[in-house]
Scaffold this active site. Structure first.
Site, short mmCIF file in Angstrom:
data_model
loop_
_atom_site.label_atom_id
_atom_site.label_comp_id
_atom_site.label_asym_id
_atom_site.label_seq_id
_atom_site.Cartn_x
_atom_site.Cartn_y
_atom_site.Cartn_z
N ASP B 327 74.14 5.61 52.70
CA ASP B 327 73.99 5.94 51.30
C ASP B 327 74.62 5.62 50.44
O ASP B 327 76.08 5.31 50.64
CB ASP B 327 74.07 7.54 51.39
CG ASP B 327 73.74 8.26 50.04
OD1 ASP B 327 72.52 8.08 49.89
OD2 ASP B 327 74.59 8.67 49.47
N GLU B 356 71.52 1.33 51.65
CA GLU B 356 70.81 1.66 50.44
C GLU B 356 71.10 1.05 49.26
O GLU B 356 72.25 1.19 48.57
CB GLU B 356 71.05 3.36 50.41
CG GLU B 356 70.06 3.69 48.99
CD GLU B 356 70.45 4.89 48.30
OE1 GLU B 356 71.41 5.43 48.76
OE2 GLU B 356 69.53 5.56 47.78
N ASP B 423 63.68 9.79 47.71
CA ASP B 423 64.39 9.42 46.29
C ASP B 423 63.46 8.94 45.19
O ASP B 423 63.72 8.37 44.34
CB ASP B 423 65.49 8.35 46.40
CG ASP B 423 66.66 8.92 46.90
OD1 ASP B 423 67.13 10.41 46.92
OD2 ASP B 423 67.58 8.29 47.62
#
Lengths: 588, 588
Positions: B327, B356, B423
């Site tokens: 992340d 990410e 997201d």
């Protein structure tokens, strides 16, 4: 405007952390295309009323090459996160340039967040950093076998009388470490404060790049105690010492290679090399170039890695050396060099790691491998202009600029600048023995960012064609030394050390590149101080009118070389082949 | 010819080792400028009669963007060392392009060795490599709290009845790991073979990105044994599992942060964070974005590094997971990620490390950090074309090409291609609930290199605006599921797995980009097999005459979707919004 020529590479020398807080940004446009460029930047998470809150600042044109103008901006993102793009303007349009290339400069584009480049977080850990002491070092490269014979008893049996002939490939003359110890006063007087020795470990040849045993000093050079003496005396004089590590390949006389030759695929060292088939013949293994007696080491092998790291740490732990110059560094894998950097910098954080790389060294200078490279591509255009006279002044300046633009500023500041070495023609020979040319070229190189290095004997006029002739015995008889050249070098080194911060970090601006008359001027500026250089490589005298240089009236001007004060109305003649260095600073 | 637009960056995605022996080389010229380019290459040390012995081969134009043409060559240097340059030709001149930029194409230039680019040595160790299994993986992303509630007893007290409302930011519905175990047949039947779970470790929120304890499964999701069951059952079905590691920041409820809040600069964790002053207030420390309850971890601190590496290794050692999705990976320092890669790949060599990163991920994909990034920049232009209809077909193709050209081929082959996630808006909503558009866009993405991923519920028609609305409960009632969409996805996934090698490694060629009629065709070719895609996003039917496709007469053609054989003389209608996939291969 030529859109196709606009270029900015994120996460490269176009966008990097300079000091762990400040981000340097560069963008390139076609020469003469852009009138100005605005740098749009902000924190990617900072919004006001749903709109990304961006800042804007003008970029500065800092360099030009034949094809391109280079623009620069620096910012300190408050939360160390950065999102940015560019607005490029010429006389009839503005365009937005971001991660999806050229876009129309309008509200919609400005609001499209994924059109922006990112510098996600400015980390100290990811910032290229180098030992501070390197910036104030003037290096002196020594080829130990030919510098000074301090211990006749150590000399090889077949050693020839010192300087008795021009060297052949396999000649020995008996230079050794004692010879260097004996000449430390000479070196200190010269003004150099960093010594780089080509290999000193046991090896059959005179150059010692065919290592036999990395853990021992070659018996013809001395022994551990002598080397310890050399290092401690250097350190006492505030001087540093860098050794040469040949990790790409080993000598064929080494026990490891001999074991493989003897025991073939049963040898415990068979995976230390790149051997294609057994038994070993003279062409079924990788070697340095096509040199059979320099088998290439397999640096992906953990045993080899450990062996080489132990060597690197041994000479630091036992003898407190200050630097490693890495031979044929570009042909060893990056994975090993990253391990090497971690081990060496952990052992002694300010050890200088210098790679022998004759081309763009950018991938090795990203912060987790080398601190610098031997800056041949930076000085080559200078040599082609001054010595070979094969390129114009502007072509030389453009190639110097292109090289600087290909590096991070803080990396350029610690590069190893040299005009010749044991691997090239001697400087004087490249200048066709024109001493004035050699001096001008040395003065030009010493004026650039990066640590300058001179090859032993340059200061007393040694010349020589390529290897082996560039490895002549040092001349110690004063009457055979070029004393003018020696005085010149002492002055040049002193001036460099005196103006070191400015010449390391100051901005370079080309004021004049007069190809027709071969007359060059550039300035190096830092805060309130400025050094203005003039090089007349033409055939007619040039006159420098200080009034036309628009130097602040309140600034004190002097001839930086002679330290003679000058008046703002003076006009100074620069004779063909000569150079002039003006210094202007606010009165102290 | 526009010299200023010619660009080749050595030691980048323009020049890299593809497989430890083959070097891929790319150069970019202004669009339409160059007629052809010759690639000059050889071993830097190979000379014949004092002349460097160079080879020459034509380069292939492999892609175009708005501004540039991209040319490609691949070579296998016999001694793994490479020196190279380019000769660029248009209708009235040839120019040499090398490390000093554009030079006249003449004997003198060709003999000037430092004008050549270098690829010093092709090392396996420096070659970007990724786990082979990733190339044949179709991923399914699950947001555990909203997939399936298999254990009511684990559900939070305030859990709402499943799917009873559109989710708000802090809602709980009780999804858990048992729910996933219960649906493995469904997932296997769907055809996906890689499961990516957003965080499952103990955390207060429903999304679990505010980690409380990285070493424990959130009690509402299950316990270690249940997770072990999930992993083993996945592995038995030949399916892989990737967890989400949130290492940029930690939850403010975590013991480490609470200790700092309580004990200020006396806390043993004070250097685990970036705290500007003590005592801690709500704005004197770095955090993720401006989210106070997600304090940023100091990954330069060895204690933090060890803590995070232990976590990474724990879930591999104890539960044999197959991948880590990292992340906010771009905001953590590269030095830590290199250590992470070394530790994880040593523990389990074929673990997939996915970062990410919403922008160019090139610096993380150089071989010693990540295997891939979430490929948002690759799919964004596809979405803008198909869903938003804000860019033309050719602009979309150019941005897709630019993205591919910014990567190494073997990295592009394992990127994580996704059209939506937890997201973003849901795909269907981005397509304004136009299901046909969503299908065409899915088919387009599944046709590209890289591993495709679908977000849970896409296959049964879930929609939703941005977070939290893109995190609705999965719908399990068959009658509420879009069964057409489900069948479509099963077929699309099956076709991708059937043609996987071609779609991973095959060459992409755009045959048609008809902006006026919004009619696109491209082909994917590998060896003798070719898939030809047609996408009609216009308003009128388009007809594809097979004869005009110049497919080898001896090749068997069929509709790859329906697997119906076709004849070389057939003409096939492609209705507005529809797509056609032709397969042509030599008869088996």
């Amino acid at each position: 405007m030529e859109y196709a020529a606009i270029h900015h590479q994120p996460f490269s020398t176009d966008a990097y952390s300079y000091d762990g807080r400040t981000v340097h940004i560069k963008i390139r446009t076609k020469k003469g295309d852009a009138d100005h460029i605005r740098f749009i930047w902000g924190d990617p998470y900072e919004y006001n009323d749903g709109k990304w809150s961006a800042n804007e600042q003008p970029m500065r044109k800092i360099a030009a090459t034949e094809m391109h103008d280079y623009w620069f901006a620096e910012v300190v993102p408050p939360f160390r996160r950065l999102q940015y793009a560019f607005v490029v303007t010429d006389d009839h349009e503005d365009i937005f340039f971001g991660s999806s290339g050229v876009c129309p400069y309008n509200e919609k584009t400005l609001e499209t967040i994924h059109y922006y480049f990112k510098f996600p977080f400015v980390h100290e850990a990811d910032t290229f950093q180098a030992p501070e002491w390197v910036k104030s070092t003037v290096w002196y490269q020594i080829f130990p076998e030919r510098f000074a014979n301090g211990r006749e008893d150590l000399s090889p049996k077949n050693a020839l009388p010192w300087g008795s002939k021009d060297p052949d490939v396999n000649d020995f003359f008996g230079g050794d470490l004692q010879g260097i110890v004996d000449k430390l006063d000479y070196l200190e007087d010269l003004g150099v404060n960093g010594i780089y020795l080509t290999p000193i470990f046991s090896a059959p040849s005179n150059h010692k790049y065919d290592t036999l045993d990395y853990f021992s000093i070659d018996p013809h050079f001395g022994d551990p105690e002598l080397f310890r003496t050399l290092v401690s005396q250097l350190h006492q004089r505030g001087m540093r010492i860098m050794l040469d590590a040949v990790f790409n390949h080993i000598g064929s006389a080494s026990p490891q290679w001999q074991d493989v030759v003897k025991n073939g695929d049963q040898s415990r060292y068979k995976d230390w090399f790149h051997i294609h088939s057994f038994p070993v013949t003279d062409d079924n293994y990788d070697r340095f170039a096509f040199t059979a007696d320099m088998p290439k080491l397999n640096t992906a092998n953990p045993e080899v890695q450990k062996y080489l790291l132990d060597i690197a740490l041994y000479w630091i732990r036992e003898f407190d050396i200050d630097g490693w110059r890495l031979d044929v560094a570009n042909e060893v894998d990056h994975v090993f060099w990253k391990t090497f950097r971690q081990a060496v910098s952990t052992e002694k954080p300010d050890v200088y790691i210098l790679g022998e790389i004759w081309h763009s060294a950018e991938p090795w200078l990203r912060g987790d491998e080398f601190h610098a490279a031997m800056n041949y591509p930076f000085t080559e255009p200078m040599i082609e202009y001054f010595a070979d006279q094969t390129i114009s002044a502007s072509r030389m300046a453009h190639r110097v600029n292109a090289h600087l633009m290909n590096g991070m500023k803080q990396a350029n500041e610690v590069m190893f600048n040299l005009l010749d070495s044991h691997d090239t023609k001697r400087l004087l020979t490249r200048c066709r023995n024109d001493e004035k040319k050699a001096r001008a070229l040395l003065a030009f190189m010493f004026a650039q960012t990066g640590s300058p290095c001179i090859y032993y004997g340059t200061e007393i006029g040694l010349n020589g064609e390529n290897d082996p002739l560039c490895r002549k015995c040092m001349v110690w008889e004063k009457e055979k030394q070029n004393q003018d050249m020696l005085q010149f070098m002492k002055r040049l080194i002193a001036l460099r050390k005196q103006e070191n911060t400015l010449l390391t970090e100051g901005h370079l601006e080309w004021n004049l590149l007069d190809d027709k008359n071969d007359f060059i001027s550039f300035s190096r500026t830092l805060d309130e101080k400025i050094l203005i250089y003039f090089f007349n490589q033409g055939n007619v005298v040039q006159h420098v009118s200080l009034r036309e240089l628009n130097i602040d009236r309140n600034k004190k001007i002097c001839d930086a070389w002679t330290e003679q004060p000058l008046q703002h109305h003076d006009v100074i003649a620069v004779q063909p082949g000569e150079f002039l260095i003006l210094s202007a600073a606010a009165p102290v």
